[in-house]
Design an enzyme around this catalytic site. Sequence first.
Site, PDB file in Angstrom:
ATOM      1  N   GLN A   1     -74.947-103.095  41.849  1.00 49.03           N
ATOM      2  CA  GLN A   1     -74.954-102.920  43.304  1.00 49.03           C
ATOM      3  C   GLN A   1     -73.932-101.882  43.784  1.00 49.03           C
ATOM      4  OE1 GLN A   1     -73.467-106.009  46.050  1.00 49.03           O
ATOM      5  NE2 GLN A   1     -75.569-106.263  46.721  1.00 49.03           N
TER       6      GLN A   1
ATOM      7  N   ARG B   1     -85.725-100.811  51.519  1.00 49.88           N
ATOM      8  CA  ARG B   1     -86.562-101.945  51.930  1.00 49.88           C
ATOM      9  C   ARG B   1     -85.671-103.123  52.337  1.00 49.88           C
ATOM     10  NH1 ARG B   1     -88.667-104.284  46.016  1.00 49.88           N
ATOM     11  NH2 ARG B   1     -87.104-105.959  45.929  1.00 49.88           N
ATOM     12  N   GLY B   2     -86.333-104.185  52.805  1.00 43.84           N
ATOM     13  CA  GLY B   2     -85.659-105.474  52.982  1.00 43.84           C
ATOM     14  C   GLY B   2     -84.490-105.428  53.936  1.00 43.84           C
ATOM     15  N   GLU B   3     -83.334-105.809  53.443  1.00 46.09           N
ATOM     16  CA  GLU B   3     -82.200-105.944  54.350  1.00 46.09           C
ATOM     17  C   GLU B   3     -80.959-105.207  53.842  1.00 46.09           C
ATOM     18  OE1 GLU B   3     -82.331-109.715  56.310  1.00 46.09           O
ATOM     19  OE2 GLU B   3     -80.176-109.671  56.650  1.00 46.09           O
ATOM     20  N   ASP B   4     -80.555-105.475  52.611  1.00 46.45           N
ATOM     21  CA  ASP B   4     -79.287-104.905  52.164  1.00 46.45           C
ATOM     22  C   ASP B   4     -79.402-103.413  51.840  1.00 46.45           C
ATOM     23  OD1 ASP B   4     -76.476-105.481  51.554  1.00 46.45           O
ATOM     24  OD2 ASP B   4     -77.030-104.822  49.552  1.00 46.45           O
ATOM     25  N   SER B   5     -80.445-103.000  51.107  1.00 45.44           N
ATOM     26  CA  SER B   5     -80.582-101.566  50.802  1.00 45.44           C
ATOM     27  C   SER B   5     -80.801-100.780  52.100  1.00 45.44           C
ATOM     28  CB  SER B   5     -81.728-101.321  49.814  1.00 45.44           C
ATOM     29  OG  SER B   5     -82.951-101.809  50.312  1.00 45.44           O
TER      30      SER B   5
ATOM     31  N   ASP C   1     -81.492-112.085  49.067  1.00 48.04           N
ATOM     32  CA  ASP C   1     -80.673-113.274  49.338  1.00 48.04           C
ATOM     33  C   ASP C   1     -79.392-113.231  48.504  1.00 48.04           C
ATOM     34  OD1 ASP C   1     -82.829-114.736  50.922  1.00 48.04           O
ATOM     35  OD2 ASP C   1     -83.834-114.417  49.010  1.00 48.04           O
TER      36      ASP C   1
ATOM     37  N   TYR D   1     -91.781-102.241  48.444  1.00 45.12           N
ATOM     38  CA  TYR D   1     -92.502-103.442  48.032  1.00 45.12           C
ATOM     39  C   TYR D   1     -93.795-103.042  47.306  1.00 45.12           C
ATOM     40  CZ  TYR D   1     -89.116-106.012  50.765  1.00 45.12           C
ATOM     41  OH  TYR D   1     -87.937-106.543  51.215  1.00 45.12           O
TER      42      TYR D   1
HETATM   43  O1  TRH Z   1     -84.870-107.330  47.334  1.00 47.68           O
HETATM   44  P1  TRH Z   1     -85.153-107.161  48.770  1.00 47.68           P
HETATM   45  O2  TRH Z   1     -86.537-106.868  49.106  1.00 47.68           O
HETATM   46  O3  TRH Z   1     -84.679-108.456  49.537  1.00 47.68           O
HETATM   47  C1  TRH Z   1     -85.415-109.085  50.560  1.00 47.68           C
HETATM   48  C2  TRH Z   1     -84.891-108.833  51.901  1.00 47.68           C
HETATM   49  O4  TRH Z   1     -83.533-109.128  51.939  1.00 47.68           O
HETATM   50  C3  TRH Z   1     -85.624-109.652  52.922  1.00 47.68           C
HETATM   51  O5  TRH Z   1     -85.099-109.450  54.210  1.00 47.68           O
HETATM   52  C4  TRH Z   1     -85.504-111.088  52.557  1.00 47.68           C
HETATM   53  O6  TRH Z   1     -86.234-111.837  53.447  1.00 47.68           O
HETATM   54  C5  TRH Z   1     -86.056-111.257  51.175  1.00 47.68           C
HETATM   55  O7  TRH Z   1     -85.331-110.445  50.266  1.00 47.68           O
HETATM   56  C6  TRH Z   1     -85.961-112.669  50.716  1.00 47.68           C
HETATM   57  O8  TRH Z   1     -84.290-105.934  49.326  1.00 47.68           O
HETATM   58  P2  TRH Z   1     -82.749-105.787  49.721  1.00 47.68           P
HETATM   59  O9  TRH Z   1     -82.369-106.708  50.824  1.00 47.68           O
HETATM   60  O10 TRH Z   1     -82.563-104.374  49.968  1.00 47.68           O
HETATM   61  O11 TRH Z   1     -81.923-106.189  48.417  1.00 47.68           O
HETATM   62  C7  TRH Z   1     -81.950-105.394  47.277  1.00 47.68           C
HETATM   63  C8  TRH Z   1     -80.585-105.285  46.634  1.00 47.68           C
HETATM   64  O12 TRH Z   1     -80.706-104.635  45.359  1.00 47.68           O
HETATM   65  C9  TRH Z   1     -79.574-104.461  47.431  1.00 47.68           C
HETATM   66  O13 TRH Z   1     -78.297-105.071  47.389  1.00 47.68           O
HETATM   67  C10 TRH Z   1     -79.483-103.159  46.647  1.00 47.68           C
HETATM   68  C11 TRH Z   1     -79.671-103.673  45.252  1.00 47.68           C
HETATM   69  N1  TRH Z   1     -80.038-102.643  44.255  1.00 47.68           N
HETATM   70  C12 TRH Z   1     -79.154-102.416  43.210  1.00 47.68           C
HETATM   71  O14 TRH Z   1     -78.083-103.027  43.151  1.00 47.68           O
HETATM   72  N2  TRH Z   1     -79.475-101.492  42.274  1.00 47.68           N
HETATM   73  C13 TRH Z   1     -80.637-100.786  42.308  1.00 47.68           C
HETATM   74  O15 TRH Z   1     -80.885 -99.956  41.402  1.00 47.68           O
HETATM   75  C14 TRH Z   1     -81.530-101.033  43.401  1.00 47.68           C
HETATM   76  C15 TRH Z   1     -82.826-100.248  43.499  1.00 47.68           C
HETATM   77  C16 TRH Z   1     -81.199-101.979  44.355  1.00 47.68           C
END
Ligand code: TRH
Length: 395
Positions: free
Chosen positions: A266, A282-286, A40, A221
Amino acid sequence: MPDGYTRAMPTPPIGRACDPAARQDLRWDLFCVVVDNLGDAAIGWRLARQLAAEHAMAPRLWIDRPEALAAMVPGAGPGRCVDGVRIERLDPADPRLARTAPDDVADVVVGLLAGAPPPAYRAAMRARSRRPAWIAFEYLSAEPWVATHHGLPSPKPDGLVEHFFFPGFEPATGGLLREADLLARRDAHAAPGRRAARDALCATLGIERPGDARLASLFCYPDAAVGPLLDAFAARPERWRVLVPPGVAPSAAGHPVAVPVPFVPQRDYDPLLWSCDLNLVRGEDSFVRALWAGRPMVWQAYRQPEGAHRAKVEAFVAAWIRDAAPAPAAARAFAAMHAAWNAEAGDAAARVPAALPTVLDALDALGESGARWIATHAATPDLATRLVAFARERL
Ligand code: TRH
């Protein structure tokens, strides 16, 4: 951090859009609620930053847990202006939100994912002489229904109308987040050659150079079948090192192929993805970043009740195979690994050991397909560009 690693990543001057004297195009208020994990905050930040940096907008990111940004965005905190984004704590008791005057309401109001404007702010939206564009920014999915729901109005009993904005993979959706310079930065990173790029990454992460070993990044996860995955890497004839950030897969600790790495900001996560031979995200952004990296990737969807996430995975796999046009064996490997990695825990543990080797055998083909996927999608407008146009149409 070594110079070469960050050189290709310019950031706009801090405070650009936060300076009240600077003329900005439209004021935006983005409301973000951290449900769990990082997604988020990650998506809210990435979008707000792009609105300021590339569209001369003045965004305020209201976030209920600004501390969720800390590890991703150096310098982030409530009341601070970073890269042109004003970050504020989303606290409905804050007088700016509890007693919002109509003139304080932004031109564009965005409820990000689970976020929404607080009641008093909403009342001020009604009282504003020119109603703001009010947008519900939704979760990303490749499912076919997204294109028909994108843009739909949601009229409210109080006379306000919210519009749904769905990120997506099709032209008739909101598209995917992609900074204007992302692909050029990626190419600049790869220019000195893959070995140099990997060595620079390892220096940044403070880990030993991989030599001839291949690199995978692991972001998953807690329920992922990490043990079987790492065992399958270890059983390969070629040597693998799997980069594991803190807290992501505690069961990986001590495994011979696992390499603990720090959590990087990020903007440094992209070079990490660009440097690896395989990215598990995983998730959305990565997930989206791994797609733009163009390297072979495997996605673990955010788990939803009653297995609803599996429809998302199947839709993505079908859409990726359509756009990336891999050879049949690579397509089968991609689909089988996604099904295995997203299965229920016991099932995943049974299927991953057979599925991963098929992906590792198809790495070259999957990399070429990733480049084709990028060529297809980079030719369409990015999400922020579509969102700005979407908002203007509703003003
Ligand atoms: O953390 P997430 O699992 O977020 C999830 C999903 O968005 C899901 O759809 C949503 O419903 C839930 O949250 C509430 O994974 P996501 O989306 O990939 O976000 C992780 C962020 O962390 C992404 O911007 C990449 C960042 N990141 C770093 O900045 N540095 C790192 O070393 C790593 C491993 C990740």
